[in-house]
Design a protein around this motif. Sequence first.
Motif, PDB file in Angstrom:
ATOM      1  N   VAL A   5       0.841  -1.201   0.000  1.00 15.70           N
ATOM      2  CA  VAL A   5       0.000   0.000   0.000  1.00 15.70           C
ATOM      3  C   VAL A   5       0.875   1.248   0.000  1.00 15.70           C
ATOM      4  O   VAL A   5       0.601   2.219  -0.712  1.00 15.70           O
ATOM      5  N   LYS A   6       1.951   1.220   0.767  1.00 16.59           N
ATOM      6  CA  LYS A   6       2.859   2.370   0.803  1.00 16.59           C
ATOM      7  C   LYS A   6       3.566   2.556  -0.540  1.00 16.59           C
ATOM      8  O   LYS A   6       3.790   3.683  -0.977  1.00 16.59           O
ATOM      9  N   ILE A   7       3.911   1.471  -1.200  1.00 15.85           N
ATOM     10  CA  ILE A   7       4.522   1.566  -2.530  1.00 15.85           C
ATOM     11  C   ILE A   7       3.525   2.177  -3.509  1.00 15.85           C
ATOM     12  O   ILE A   7       3.861   3.089  -4.264  1.00 15.85           O
ATOM     13  N   TYR A   8       2.285   1.703  -3.477  1.00 17.72           N
ATOM     14  CA  TYR A   8       1.254   2.272  -4.350  1.00 17.72           C
ATOM     15  C   TYR A   8       1.106   3.772  -4.083  1.00 17.72           C
ATOM     16  O   TYR A   8       1.050   4.573  -5.023  1.00 17.72           O
ATOM     17  N   THR A   9       1.065   4.156  -2.825  1.00 24.29           N
ATOM     18  CA  THR A   9       0.919   5.568  -2.463  1.00 24.29           C
ATOM     19  C   THR A   9       2.088   6.393  -2.980  1.00 24.29           C
ATOM     20  O   THR A   9       1.897   7.483  -3.530  1.00 24.29           O
ATOM     21  N   ALA A  10       3.301   5.872  -2.820  1.00 23.92           N
ATOM     22  CA  ALA A  10       4.489   6.591  -3.282  1.00 23.92           C
ATOM     23  C   ALA A  10       4.479   6.746  -4.801  1.00 23.92           C
ATOM     24  O   ALA A  10       4.762   7.828  -5.328  1.00 23.92           O
TER      25      ALA A  10
END
Length: 127
Positions: A5-10
């Motif tokens: 999820v953090k990768i998607y957000t970044a």
Amino acid sequence: MTIGVKIYTALSGASGIAALVSTRIYPLVLPQSVTYPAISYQRISNSPQQGSTALRSTRYQINCWALTYAAAQGLATAVKAALEEYTATATAPRIKMALVVNELDDFDSEANVYRVIVDVIFTTSGD
């Protein structure tokens, strides 16, 4: 929240990437009728927690897909700019550091699309 999820957000929050793929960023595989360019990502490995700091190294493969080699390379350049030395420590898992460690070119002859693979190691805690 997960590292994915953090990768998607970044990735989706980076203006250079958003201009190229909008929200066409997918875990594991691309949808069957995807519009190119697009990104898929997957976890490749995950180390056990290390020592008293409970640090973990997780390797992700970011696949940059496009109809031309130049477009796939351009997308990979934007991905590297967004993720190199990326941190996200406000909530667990805390990404202490992201490091781009490899890049590989590929061509999918069945789909007739180019892919540049960007490998990134995320050092995390609290997951």
